[in-house]
Design an enzyme around this catalytic site. Structure first.
Site, PDB file in Angstrom:
ATOM      1  N   TYR A 187      90.587-140.078 -64.058  1.00  0.00           N
ATOM      2  CA  TYR A 187      91.818-139.675 -63.378  1.00  0.00           C
ATOM      3  C   TYR A 187      92.259-138.308 -63.920  1.00  0.00           C
ATOM      4  O   TYR A 187      91.872-137.927 -65.035  1.00  0.00           O
ATOM      5  CB  TYR A 187      92.887-140.751 -63.606  1.00  0.00           C
ATOM      6  CG  TYR A 187      94.128-140.605 -62.777  1.00  0.00           C
ATOM      7  CD1 TYR A 187      94.082-140.806 -61.404  1.00  0.00           C
ATOM      8  CD2 TYR A 187      95.346-140.263 -63.362  1.00  0.00           C
ATOM      9  CE1 TYR A 187      95.223-140.665 -60.633  1.00  0.00           C
ATOM     10  CE2 TYR A 187      96.495-140.121 -62.598  1.00  0.00           C
ATOM     11  CZ  TYR A 187      96.425-140.319 -61.229  1.00  0.00           C
ATOM     12  OH  TYR A 187      97.554-140.172 -60.464  1.00  0.00           O
TER      13      TYR A 187
ATOM     14  N   ASN B 162      94.653-137.146 -65.490  1.00  0.00           N
ATOM     15  CA  ASN B 162      95.287-137.040 -66.811  1.00  0.00           C
ATOM     16  C   ASN B 162      94.332-137.349 -67.960  1.00  0.00           C
ATOM     17  O   ASN B 162      94.745-137.377 -69.119  1.00  0.00           O
ATOM     18  CB  ASN B 162      96.530-137.939 -66.892  1.00  0.00           C
ATOM     19  CG  ASN B 162      96.212-139.417 -66.688  1.00  0.00           C
ATOM     20  OD1 ASN B 162      95.053-139.822 -66.626  1.00  0.00           O
ATOM     21  ND2 ASN B 162      97.253-140.227 -66.594  1.00  0.00           N
ATOM     22  N   LYS B 163      93.052-137.584 -67.654  1.00  0.00           N
ATOM     23  CA  LYS B 163      92.073-137.855 -68.702  1.00  0.00           C
ATOM     24  C   LYS B 163      91.443-136.555 -69.204  1.00  0.00           C
ATOM     25  O   LYS B 163      91.492-135.520 -68.538  1.00  0.00           O
ATOM     26  CB  LYS B 163      90.995-138.803 -68.175  1.00  0.00           C
ATOM     27  CG  LYS B 163      91.542-140.131 -67.634  1.00  0.00           C
ATOM     28  CD  LYS B 163      92.349-140.873 -68.670  1.00  0.00           C
ATOM     29  CE  LYS B 163      92.671-142.304 -68.261  1.00  0.00           C
ATOM     30  NZ  LYS B 163      93.576-142.403 -67.104  1.00  0.00           N
ATOM     31  N   HIS B 164      90.820-136.630 -70.384  1.00  0.00           N
ATOM     32  CA  HIS B 164      90.200-135.426 -70.956  1.00  0.00           C
ATOM     33  C   HIS B 164      89.124-134.862 -70.042  1.00  0.00           C
ATOM     34  O   HIS B 164      88.940-133.646 -69.965  1.00  0.00           O
ATOM     35  CB  HIS B 164      89.568-135.751 -72.313  1.00  0.00           C
ATOM     36  CG  HIS B 164      90.572-136.094 -73.356  1.00  0.00           C
ATOM     37  ND1 HIS B 164      90.216-136.500 -74.614  1.00  0.00           N
ATOM     38  CD2 HIS B 164      91.929-136.091 -73.344  1.00  0.00           C
ATOM     39  CE1 HIS B 164      91.293-136.733 -75.335  1.00  0.00           C
ATOM     40  NE2 HIS B 164      92.346-136.484 -74.578  1.00  0.00           N
TER      41      HIS B 164
END
Length: 369
Positions: free
Chosen positions: A178, A180-182
């Protein structure tokens, strides 16, 4: 408004996406999918990566591949996203919940063994917000009782436990991509395994369980969980910068920690344990109840100061949809309940500038200090 999250897409993302368009390979059949699977699996020291359309789909496929169904029980934390429990319930199995460790915000591993019954089939660990679950006790319990381990490492890209990559511990491990992941693919996820047959099963489940020689004759029901070549192109470009992104997250966490160290009315994330340093996927705060405000109050006040926030997870035993199913009627998990009531996180996206961090710190002090 300082956004809660904004990804960095200034590497090879555009170059790889244009290659998808120029070649016409935009579906799940394109070459970037295999490259991304192989690259990510290698990073996590796994034999197989199976790319899917999102992190929830990865969990769904993992639970189905392990044969979890009616009569089975799965132990998991109550403090997690609802994705972790959906397929357990839909498969007819019974979720059994444990409370959180107030220091790490992960599941309290000391509670697991007491929850085991003759019907327990698996333990699902969910690494939460920045620190991994203490895996040694979990793996010891799983070995002694013959249980499967499902490892949700959705928030742990680049994190390690005692030097070993998160995502390498479960019989099946899962990641989310998603925004907002690294590492992001917009929407996307991956199942990671070492077992050849489990990998084959997950590949079949993501592709409607088509058969090699009788494509449209089905012996089993699967899903269409495929990741597109365009998503994988994004993911591959992001994966190339994972070490940089991990360093950036830790910089954000350190700057927040320094600026809020003397804040008298909130608990900050633990900087580290004996087994891992915090990766600060997000920077959370838990407000002291003595302050007379809950997380919702503080988040509204920060919004008026131009700072975006997000609440902590609502515990599974308090989810209305699950309570209406007759689940968790007598469950009480006071640590998770407090974290939900008093916890939220600050802007933590990869593109967050030092100026944005400092403005956020000023706003937090204005509201809470």
């Amino acid at each position: 408004m300082i956004p809660v999250n904004q990804p960095l897409l200034d590497g090879n993302e555009k170059k790889y996406l244009l290659e998808c368009i120029d070649t016409g390979w935009i579906s799940s059949e394109g070459p970037f999918v295999k490259q991304f699977e192989d690259g990510f699996a290698a990073r996590v020291r796994r034999r197989h990566g199976v790319a899917v359309c999102n992190g929830t789909a990865a969990l769904d496929a993992a639970i189905e591949a392990l044969g979890i169904g009616p009569g089975d029980e799965v132990i998991l934390p109550t403090f997690t996203i609802i994705s972790c429990i959906i397929q357990i319930v839909r498969a007819g199995a019974t979720p059994v919940l444990v409370d959180s460790d107030p220091a790490t915000w992960n599941m309290d591993t000391d509670q697991i063994e007491a929850k085991i019954s003759s019907r327990t089939k698996a333990i699902m660990v969910v690494h939460t917000y920045g620190l991994p679950v203490d895996m040694d006790p979990v793996l010891d319990i799983a070995r002694r009782y013959g249980l499967r381990v499902i490892e949700d490492a959705a928030e742990m890209h680049g994190q390690t436990y005692k030097g070993r990559p998160c995502g390498s511990f479960g019989d099946v491990s899962t990641f989310s991509f998603y925004p907002n992941k690294h590492v992001t693919t917009g929407e996307g996820g991956m199942v990671l395994v070492d077992d050849d047959s489990l990998a084959d099963d997950c590949r079949s489940l993501r592709n409607l369980c088509f058969q090699p020689h009788k494509r449209f004759v089905h012996e089993r029901l699967g899903w269409n969980l495929r990741m597109t070549n365009m998503q994988a192109a994004l993911g591959l470009a992001q994966l190339e910068r994972l070490d940089e992104f991990v360093a950036r997250k830790r910089h954000i966490g350190a700057r927040y920690s320094a600026g809020l160290a003397d804040l008298p009315s909130a608990r900050l994330p633990l900087a580290g344990t004996h087994y891992a340093d915090n990766i600060y996927w997000v920077f959370g705060l838990v407000i002291d109840e003595e302050k007379g405000m809950d997380a919702e109050d503080v988040m509204k006040r920060l919004a008026s100061e131009g700072v975006g926030t997000r609440p902590f997870f609502c515990p599974m035993h308090q989810q209305p949809v699950l309570r209406r199913m007759g689940l968790f009627e007598n469950d009480r998990h006071p640590v998770a309940e407090l974290m939900y009531r008093q916890g939220f996180y600050l802007p933590s996206g990869m593109a967050l500038s030092d100026g944005d961090i400092d403005r956020t710190i000023e706003a937090v002090w204005k509201v809470l200090g």
